[in-house]
Design a protein around this motif. Sequence first.
Motif, PDB file in Angstrom:
ATOM      1  N   SER A 146      -2.132   0.796 -18.355  1.00 34.30           N
ATOM      2  CA  SER A 146      -0.814   1.503 -18.040  1.00 34.30           C
ATOM      3  C   SER A 146      -1.055   2.690 -16.844  1.00 34.30           C
ATOM      4  CB  SER A 146       0.184   2.449 -18.878  1.00 34.30           C
ATOM      5  OG  SER A 146      -0.542   3.267 -19.106  1.00 34.30           O
ATOM      6  N   PHE A 147      -0.162   2.812 -15.675  1.00 33.25           N
ATOM      7  CA  PHE A 147      -0.429   3.476 -14.574  1.00 33.25           C
ATOM      8  C   PHE A 147       0.043   5.145 -15.177  1.00 33.25           C
ATOM      9  CE2 PHE A 147       2.046  -0.432 -12.830  1.00 33.25           C
ATOM     10  CZ  PHE A 147       0.138  -0.707 -11.875  1.00 33.25           C
ATOM     11  N   ASN A 148      -1.045   6.005 -14.329  1.00 33.91           N
ATOM     12  CA  ASN A 148      -1.196   6.987 -14.424  1.00 33.91           C
ATOM     13  C   ASN A 148       0.005   7.660 -13.058  1.00 33.91           C
ATOM     14  OD1 ASN A 148      -1.413  10.066 -13.741  1.00 33.91           O
ATOM     15  ND2 ASN A 148      -3.379  10.440 -14.151  1.00 33.91           N
ATOM     16  N   LYS A 149       0.758   7.268 -13.088  1.00 34.60           N
ATOM     17  CA  LYS A 149       2.145   8.256 -12.494  1.00 34.60           C
ATOM     18  C   LYS A 149       1.403   9.266 -11.722  1.00 34.60           C
ATOM     19  CE  LYS A 149       6.687   8.005 -11.368  1.00 34.60           C
ATOM     20  NZ  LYS A 149       8.508   8.032 -11.799  1.00 34.60           N
ATOM     21  N   VAL A 150       1.185   9.956 -11.692  1.00 31.97           N
ATOM     22  CA  VAL A 150       0.518  11.417 -10.693  1.00 31.97           C
ATOM     23  C   VAL A 150      -0.499  10.660  -9.729  1.00 31.97           C
ATOM     24  CG1 VAL A 150      -0.480  13.738 -10.873  1.00 31.97           C
ATOM     25  CG2 VAL A 150       1.765  13.841 -11.881  1.00 31.97           C
ATOM     26  N   ASN A 151      -0.994   9.779 -10.446  1.00 33.41           N
ATOM     27  CA  ASN A 151      -2.041   9.499  -9.188  1.00 33.41           C
ATOM     28  C   ASN A 151      -1.714   8.723  -8.554  1.00 33.41           C
ATOM     29  OD1 ASN A 151      -3.745  11.704 -10.232  1.00 33.41           O
ATOM     30  ND2 ASN A 151      -5.201   9.894 -11.477  1.00 33.41           N
ATOM     31  N   TYR A 152      -0.911   7.719  -9.085  1.00 30.78           N
ATOM     32  CA  TYR A 152      -0.418   6.726  -8.280  1.00 30.78           C
ATOM     33  C   TYR A 152       0.797   6.944  -7.194  1.00 30.78           C
ATOM     34  CZ  TYR A 152       2.306   2.512  -8.307  1.00 30.78           C
ATOM     35  OH  TYR A 152       2.413   0.826  -7.175  1.00 30.78           O
ATOM     36  N   GLU A 153       1.853   8.150  -7.303  1.00 27.12           N
ATOM     37  CA  GLU A 153       2.043   8.464  -6.686  1.00 27.12           C
ATOM     38  C   GLU A 153       1.408   9.171  -5.023  1.00 27.12           C
ATOM     39  OE1 GLU A 153       5.459   8.206  -5.756  1.00 27.12           O
ATOM     40  OE2 GLU A 153       5.742   7.595  -8.338  1.00 27.12           O
ATOM     41  N   LYS A 154       0.422   9.715  -5.646  1.00 31.35           N
ATOM     42  CA  LYS A 154      -0.241  10.533  -5.205  1.00 31.35           C
ATOM     43  C   LYS A 154      -1.577   9.656  -3.577  1.00 31.35           C
ATOM     44  CE  LYS A 154      -2.536  13.822  -6.677  1.00 31.35           C
ATOM     45  NZ  LYS A 154      -3.434  14.817  -7.544  1.00 31.35           N
ATOM     46  N   ALA A 155      -1.655   8.382  -4.501  1.00 28.76           N
ATOM     47  CA  ALA A 155      -2.211   7.764  -3.676  1.00 28.76           C
ATOM     48  C   ALA A 155      -1.461   7.126  -2.611  1.00 28.76           C
ATOM     49  CB  ALA A 155      -3.136   6.423  -4.579  1.00 28.76           C
ATOM     50  N   LEU A 156       0.201   6.504  -3.067  1.00 27.79           N
ATOM     51  CA  LEU A 156       1.460   6.349  -2.255  1.00 27.79           C
ATOM     52  C   LEU A 156       0.897   6.805  -1.049  1.00 27.79           C
ATOM     53  CD1 LEU A 156       3.515   4.686  -4.712  1.00 27.79           C
ATOM     54  CD2 LEU A 156       1.144   3.342  -3.592  1.00 27.79           C
ATOM     55  N   GLN A 157       0.747   8.212  -1.688  1.00 21.22           N
ATOM     56  CA  GLN A 157       1.430   8.578  -0.006  1.00 21.22           C
ATOM     57  C   GLN A 157       0.758   8.391   0.954  1.00 21.22           C
ATOM     58  OE1 GLN A 157       1.375  13.196  -1.111  1.00 21.22           O
ATOM     59  NE2 GLN A 157       2.993  12.349  -2.701  1.00 21.22           N
ATOM     60  N   ASN A 158      -0.845   8.176   1.380  1.00 15.03           N
ATOM     61  CA  ASN A 158      -1.544   7.924   1.815  1.00 15.03           C
ATOM     62  C   ASN A 158      -1.599   6.786   2.115  1.00 15.03           C
ATOM     63  OD1 ASN A 158      -1.976  10.143   3.579  1.00 15.03           O
ATOM     64  ND2 ASN A 158      -4.337  10.932   2.093  1.00 15.03           N
ATOM     65  N   GLY A 159      -0.956   6.011   1.458  1.00 10.63           N
ATOM     66  CA  GLY A 159      -1.639   4.383   1.153  1.00 10.63           C
ATOM     67  C   GLY A 159      -2.515   3.635   0.427  1.00 10.63           C
ATOM     68  N   ILE A 160      -2.475   3.110  -0.650  1.00 12.80           N
ATOM     69  CA  ILE A 160      -3.297   2.796  -1.012  1.00 12.80           C
ATOM     70  C   ILE A 160      -4.412   2.082  -0.764  1.00 12.80           C
ATOM     71  CG2 ILE A 160      -3.789   0.569  -3.553  1.00 12.80           C
ATOM     72  CD1 ILE A 160      -1.515   2.332  -5.018  1.00 12.80           C
ATOM     73  N   ASN A 161      -5.907   1.948  -0.623  1.00 13.04           N
ATOM     74  CA  ASN A 161      -6.639   1.050   0.273  1.00 13.04           C
ATOM     75  C   ASN A 161      -6.482   0.730   1.191  1.00 13.04           C
ATOM     76  OD1 ASN A 161      -8.731  -0.679   0.320  1.00 13.04           O
ATOM     77  ND2 ASN A 161      -7.153  -2.531  -0.061  1.00 13.04           N
ATOM     78  N   SER A 162      -6.417   1.592   1.700  1.00 15.68           N
ATOM     79  CA  SER A 162      -5.995   2.710   3.252  1.00 15.68           C
ATOM     80  C   SER A 162      -7.185   2.778   4.567  1.00 15.68           C
ATOM     81  CB  SER A 162      -4.850   3.636   3.657  1.00 15.68           C
ATOM     82  OG  SER A 162      -4.602   4.745   3.270  1.00 15.68           O
ATOM     83  N   TRP A 163      -7.214   3.248   5.762  1.00 20.41           N
ATOM     84  CA  TRP A 163      -8.003   3.382   6.026  1.00 20.41           C
ATOM     85  C   TRP A 163      -8.738   4.856   5.936  1.00 20.41           C
ATOM     86  CZ3 TRP A 163      -9.942   1.004  10.117  1.00 20.41           C
ATOM     87  CH2 TRP A 163      -8.653  -0.360  10.905  1.00 20.41           C
TER      88      TRP A 163
ATOM     89  N   THR B 116       0.601  -1.219   0.119  1.00 18.71           N
ATOM     90  CA  THR B 116      -0.436   0.005   0.039  1.00 18.71           C
ATOM     91  C   THR B 116       0.657   1.388  -0.085  1.00 18.71           C
ATOM     92  OG1 THR B 116      -0.050   0.085   2.379  1.00 18.71           O
ATOM     93  CG2 THR B 116      -2.110  -0.680   1.286  1.00 18.71           C
ATOM     94  N   TYR B 117       1.869   0.911   0.390  1.00 18.48           N
ATOM     95  CA  TYR B 117       3.008   2.461   0.117  1.00 18.48           C
ATOM     96  C   TYR B 117       4.105   2.505  -0.124  1.00 18.48           C
ATOM     97  CZ  TYR B 117       0.410   3.746   4.324  1.00 18.48           C
ATOM     98  OH  TYR B 117      -0.634   3.227   5.845  1.00 18.48           O
ATOM     99  N   LYS B 118       4.414   0.970  -1.790  1.00 16.96           N
ATOM    100  CA  LYS B 118       5.650   2.032  -2.051  1.00 16.96           C
ATOM    101  C   LYS B 118       5.288   1.000  -4.314  1.00 16.96           C
ATOM    102  CE  LYS B 118       8.422   2.229   0.602  1.00 16.96           C
ATOM    103  NZ  LYS B 118       9.296   3.212   1.207  1.00 16.96           N
ATOM    104  N   PRO B 119       5.661   1.855  -4.717  1.00 24.38           N
ATOM    105  CA  PRO B 119       5.382   1.957  -5.987  1.00 24.38           C
ATOM    106  C   PRO B 119       5.960   0.041  -6.734  1.00 24.38           C
ATOM    107  CG  PRO B 119       7.359   2.833  -5.605  1.00 24.38           C
ATOM    108  CD  PRO B 119       6.810   2.845  -4.995  1.00 24.38           C
ATOM    109  N   ILE B 120       5.220  -0.681  -6.323  1.00 25.65           N
ATOM    110  CA  ILE B 120       5.557  -1.972  -6.402  1.00 25.65           C
ATOM    111  C   ILE B 120       4.942  -2.171  -7.126  1.00 25.65           C
ATOM    112  CG2 ILE B 120       4.787  -4.815  -5.739  1.00 25.65           C
ATOM    113  CD1 ILE B 120       5.281  -3.222  -2.439  1.00 25.65           C
ATOM    114  N   GLY B 121       3.735  -2.873  -7.830  1.00 29.07           N
ATOM    115  CA  GLY B 121       3.017  -2.589  -9.845  1.00 29.07           C
ATOM    116  C   GLY B 121       4.002  -1.814 -10.643  1.00 29.07           C
ATOM    117  N   TYR B 122       4.066  -0.710 -10.872  1.00 34.16           N
ATOM    118  CA  TYR B 122       4.961   0.104 -10.842  1.00 34.16           C
ATOM    119  C   TYR B 122       6.221  -0.089 -11.638  1.00 34.16           C
ATOM    120  CZ  TYR B 122       5.811   4.884 -13.619  1.00 34.16           C
ATOM    121  OH  TYR B 122       6.576   5.622 -14.535  1.00 34.16           O
ATOM    122  N   ASN B 123       6.908  -0.391 -10.402  1.00 32.66           N
ATOM    123  CA  ASN B 123       7.632  -1.108 -10.696  1.00 32.66           C
ATOM    124  C   ASN B 123       8.427  -2.350 -11.541  1.00 32.66           C
ATOM    125  OD1 ASN B 123      10.509   0.652  -9.753  1.00 32.66           O
ATOM    126  ND2 ASN B 123       8.669   1.686  -8.420  1.00 32.66           N
ATOM    127  N   LEU B 124       7.722  -3.664 -11.031  1.00 30.70           N
ATOM    128  CA  LEU B 124       7.178  -4.660 -11.744  1.00 30.70           C
ATOM    129  C   LEU B 124       6.989  -5.159 -12.900  1.00 30.70           C
ATOM    130  CD1 LEU B 124       7.042  -6.692  -8.335  1.00 30.70           C
ATOM    131  CD2 LEU B 124       8.613  -7.234  -9.671  1.00 30.70           C
TER     132      LEU B 124
END
Lengths: 249, 249
Positions: free
Chosen positions: B232-249, B168-176
Amino acid sequence: MNDQKQLIEKSEKFYRDCIPHISIDTVVFGFNQNELKVLAIKMKFNQQWFLPGGFVRKEEDIDVAAVNILKERAGVSNIFLEEFAVFGKKGRNESHFDDYDDGLWQKQRFISIGYYALVDYVSVSPKADALSEKFDWLEVNSLDRYQITMDHKEIIQKALMTLRERITYKPIGYNLLPEKFTLPELQRLYETILGRTLNRGNFYRKIKNMDILVKLDEQRKGSARKPPDLYSFNKVNYEKALQNGINSW
Amino acid sequence: MNDQKQLIEKSEKFYRDCIPHISIDTVVFGFNQNELKVLAIKMKFNQQWFLPGGFVRKEEDIDVAAVNILKERAGVSNIFLEEFAVFGKKGRNESHFDDYDDGLWQKQRFISIGYYALVDYVSVSPKADALSEKFDWLEVNSLDRYQITMDHKEIIQKALMTLRERITYKPIGYNLLPEKFTLPELQRLYETILGRTLNRGNFYRKIKNMDILVKLDEQRKGSARKPPDLYSFNKVNYEKALQNGINSW
């Protein structure tokens, strides 16, 4: 001063049994008065705050070393303890012991292994030794108020980030909260770990849907006009929820 | 054999510049043909699989050492690389090099720092040196098929658990994943990391609600009756989502 000399002689003997270049630092988290706190030691020689730390004996597993360090330095045992990160920048410690009596050993380069521990605040009563002025709990949200040595502030912040990452997989609430707690206390703990405020309604709804809480027939006594209900964790359901990650995919 | 001797002489010279008792092992993840894989080296001297590893120079930050090791051993650079755990059981490596030519250095006790890397599979083309028979990618879901040395299987499994915690916090999909991928591929990657199957409808709905994907006007060519859409990933939105954790509280 005699006590200090004895301690230094004892530690020089101890060092000879340890692996060079490797140290352990521990971040002991406790939750009290609605604040997440970490245990620290104020050292006499430079009046700065240190995390409880130590070294690894040549015949000792690192996990065992961490347990022993916490027992010796902070008087805590039987607690949740886990390795979380390594701090290995060149120069992170070498110059910090120039004024220290304790031989050359402290001045070598150390790569430090970070462990975090989760304790019930009230169960800890550490005692300062002859080299340390006192133990205290530092508020995680106010670290700038303290003179923290070397990279130990960075170590605390990295430990907090680890709690954030592991909050869905580790029994963090279970280990940090007392047996009975209120929903506002649980929310405050989550907010401190996650580093942001949460919507109360959403949080309560999510937590209750997980079926990990038991509502007790008791309220928190105090000055509140409407005393909040007390809860405890249903440990079986809590452990089950952790297996796939609380609040996960 | 001459090549081997040269390499060993070179490495003995190298060891003198390194910190004793500390090693680094890297878990390089790649995703290919719907399988999560890790890069490994089959060593000639015992025919076992090793993770790419190495040591820390006395003047080198550990993070820099990890970068250099991956560059030298696996020919990869400019990749996502992060420390994740320490392996420090007494006896984990000491007896494993009895048949090895390479001096006494390898037989000391090593505490090994684990790093994981996320790479686009197609960008890696490692070359074996004179001491190693070959490089290959081992399937994370089939590690029992391989003779893996020391605790390196445990290191891989711990790295996988780390991906799970950090998903939820790292760009795992993006990099793999490659730049263009299908939803079934993304789901398969998540399932491998999380260690369980996911409901397709729920997964697609959650992922789409996050607004981190861009649907392309292309399909995956192949034999499928209904070729799946590429994303493909929208990198800007992806990075923004990671800041608080994707699928988080």
